[in-house]
Design a protein around this motif. Sequence first.
Motif, PDB file in Angstrom:
ATOM      1  N   HIS B  72     -15.878  33.436   0.422  1.00  0.00           N
ATOM      2  CA  HIS B  72     -15.519  34.859   0.400  1.00  0.00           C
ATOM      3  C   HIS B  72     -14.745  35.243   1.650  1.00  0.00           C
ATOM      4  N   TRP B  98     -15.946  30.500  -4.967  1.00  0.00           N
ATOM      5  CA  TRP B  98     -15.401  31.854  -5.000  1.00  0.00           C
ATOM      6  C   TRP B  98     -14.106  31.951  -5.793  1.00  0.00           C
ATOM      7  N   LEU B 126     -22.721  21.341   4.631  1.00  0.00           N
ATOM      8  CA  LEU B 126     -23.813  22.063   3.966  1.00  0.00           C
ATOM      9  C   LEU B 126     -23.364  22.852   2.748  1.00  0.00           C
ATOM     10  N   TYR B 127     -22.074  22.794   2.457  1.00  0.00           N
ATOM     11  CA  TYR B 127     -21.488  23.658   1.426  1.00  0.00           C
ATOM     12  C   TYR B 127     -20.450  22.808   0.705  1.00  0.00           C
ATOM     13  N   GLU B 279     -20.699  35.003   9.719  1.00  0.00           N
ATOM     14  CA  GLU B 279     -21.840  34.108   9.457  1.00  0.00           C
ATOM     15  C   GLU B 279     -21.551  33.131   8.318  1.00  0.00           C
ATOM     16  N   GLU B 280     -20.934  33.636   7.255  1.00  0.00           N
ATOM     17  CA  GLU B 280     -20.639  32.755   6.124  1.00  0.00           C
ATOM     18  C   GLU B 280     -19.714  31.617   6.559  1.00  0.00           C
ATOM     19  N   ASN B 283     -21.041  28.981   8.910  1.00  0.00           N
ATOM     20  CA  ASN B 283     -21.958  28.027   8.293  1.00  0.00           C
ATOM     21  C   ASN B 283     -21.288  27.143   7.246  1.00  0.00           C
ATOM     22  N   VAL B 284     -20.229  27.655   6.620  1.00  0.00           N
ATOM     23  CA  VAL B 284     -19.406  26.769   5.782  1.00  0.00           C
ATOM     24  C   VAL B 284     -18.900  25.615   6.652  1.00  0.00           C
TER      25      VAL B 284
END
Lengths: 330, 330
Positions: B72, B98, B126-127, B279-280, B283-284
Motif C-alpha cells: 500500500h 495490493w 517476511l512478506y 511501518e508497513e 517491515n516489508v
Amino acid sequence: MLSMLEDSLKVKSRALIILLVAAVLCASNVVSKPHGLYPQSQTPAKALVERLGYPPDTKLLIVHADDLGMAHSINAATTKAFETGLVNSGSIMVPCPWLLEIAAYARANPNADLGLHLTLTSEWKLYRWGPVLSRDHVSSLFDNGGYLYPTESEAAAHINPKEAEAEIRAQIERAKSFGIQPTHLDSHMGTLYQTKELFEVLIRVGRDNKLPVRIAREQFATHPYLKDLVGPNDVVIDNVISIEPSVTPEGWSNYYVDAIKKLSPGVSEMIVHLAYDNEEMKNVAFEHPNWGSEWRQRDFQFVTSDSFRDALRANNIKLITWRELGKLVR
Amino acid sequence: MLSMLEDSLKVKSRALIILLVAAVLCASNVVSKPHGLYPQSQTPAKALVERLGYPPDTKLLIVHADDLGMAHSINAATTKAFETGLVNSGSIMVPCPWLLEIAAYARANPNADLGLHLTLTSEWKLYRWGPVLSRDHVSSLFDNGGYLYPTESEAAAHINPKEAEAEIRAQIERAKSFGIQPTHLDSHMGTLYQTKELFEVLIRVGRDNKLPVRIAREQFATHPYLKDLVGPNDVVIDNVISIEPSVTPEGWSNYYVDAIKKLSPGVSEMIVHLAYDNEEMKNVAFEHPNWGSEWRQRDFQFVTSDSFRDALRANNIKLITWRELGKLVR
C-alpha cells in the motif's frame, strides 16, 4: 429329534447372533446416533473447568486475538499486546501476505499460544488472498476474481466440503513447514460453522491433529448440528465475549468491562481483533468499518489498558490458554 | 549431344536453383543470423527520437516508478507522485497483495501510463508472494517455501523458460481481467534479462501483445544476446537513470540532478522506487536496506521536489510516456 434339535439350535443361535449384534450396535451407539458421531447422552456431566481440575465456580478466560498474519499492523499490535500477558492467545491466517512475519515470531516464542485461524474467505475490497491449494485441486474455493469468497455465506454456499478439508489440511501443513506448532484451530469469519458438512470437516481435522477446536455452547442454539457432532472428548467452551457493530466507540471499554463483570463460571473466550489504526490498516479495511482499522485500534487500547487488568482482577478471573485445553484432547 | 545438353542444362538449372535459394536465404537473413531474429545490419539508422518525430538532439525522458501493487505504501506514494505530472509512468506487479488497489486506480485513471512489472521473484524476508499460476503448471518458479525465488539469479537458474512464458502471459491476462490496459512491459529485478532464453520469452510476449518492452542500449554490453534478439521494430531506449546503493542519503538529490544535467539526447528512462517510509514499508523491507523503505522515501522526496522540476526545465528535457513509444510497435 436330532434334526428338530438342530433346527431349534439354529433358531436359537440365529436369535443369539441377532441379540449380540444388537447389543454391540447399542453399545457402540451406531444405531442410537443417526445425526452425529456422539449422542447427547454421552456428553459427560463433568463441566470443562472440572475436566481441567478447577472447582466448578472458577472463571477461566482465554483472551484471544484473531487474524494474525493478515497485515503487518495486526501482527505488530497483537504481539505488542501479548507483552502485557493479558492477551494470551491468537490464531494465524496461513494464506495471508504477512504469514512469514508471524511465523518468525512463533519460532522465536515457542511457548506463545498460537493456533490457526483456518481461512476460507477474503473479505476486503483492495487487499485479498487466495487459498494455499490451487484451482486445479480446490476450484470451489475460488471466486470469479481468483481469490477466496468475500463472505462466509457465499463461501459456504459454493465450497465443496472435500475441497475445504484438503485446503485446511494444507494450511496446517504449511504452518508447520514454517515452524508454527498450532495449539488450536478456529475458523476465520466462522465459515466452517456455516453448514453441518463444513463443521464435520473442522471437527474431523481437529481430532486427527489432536487439536482443540473453538466451539462455544452458545453456538448450539443457532447451529443445531454442532451439538450432534460434538463428542465427550471435544472441548466446548462455556461463554464467549465478542464485541458487536452496535457498540459505539465511546461505549467500547464499558462494553468489555461490563461483559467481564457478568462473566459466568466456566471456560470463556474473549475474542478481540487488534491492529494499529494506521495507513496500512485503514486501506486494508477500505470501506469496511466493521472489524476495520479504528475498531481494531479500540480493541488494542482496551486490552492494553489498566481498566482491563483491573476488571480481570476485580472479578477474580483466571487466564488460561488453548494449550492447556489441548491437553484434554490428547 | 542432346543428352549432353540435357545434362548440361540439368547441371545449370541445379546450379541456378542453388544460387536462387542462396540469394533468397541471404535476402531473408536466414543464414546470416545464427544468433537472433534480426541481424544488427537491419537495425534502422533512424534514432528512436526521430522515429517519434523529434529532431535528433531532443532529450526525451520517461520518469518511471517501479513496483506498483507490491505494498500500500508504494501505491500511495506513487499515485501521489503522479499528481505532480513529473512522474508520468509506472509498472504493476500482478502477483502482489495490493494489486486490486492499483487496479482500481488504473480503472479510475484510464490515461495513466501503467505497464506491467512482470514478476518472477519475491525478494523480502517476511512478506512474500507466489506466481499467478499454480505449482502444477509452473513448478520451476517455486522456491522451497512455496514462493517465487528471492533473487533474479536464483530465479534465472531454476526457471524453465516455457513456464516463465506461461506465467507472464497469465499475469497479463489477470491484469486485464481487473481492467488494467498495460502500456508496456518490464521485468521486476531484471529476471527476464538474465538469460537469452528468458529474454526471448519477454520479447516474444511483448511483440505478441504489441507492447513495448523496457530495453536499454546500455544493457547490450552486459547482456550481449539482447542485441541479437532486438529487431528494427522494437523500441530500444538510449539512456537509463537509476540510482545505486553506493549513493549516500545526503548525495541523493545531487546524484539525480547531476544525471539529468549530463543526460544525452535520445529517449531516456529515469527509474525510481517510491514509497512512504512508514511501518508497513519498513517491515516489508525488513533487513533489506537497498531499495528499502528509507531509499524509497528519498526517491519520493526527490521526484516531488522543486529541484527535480527545475532540473528538468533547466536542461530542456521533455517528458514522454511508454504509451507514446508503444505507437511504434503497433
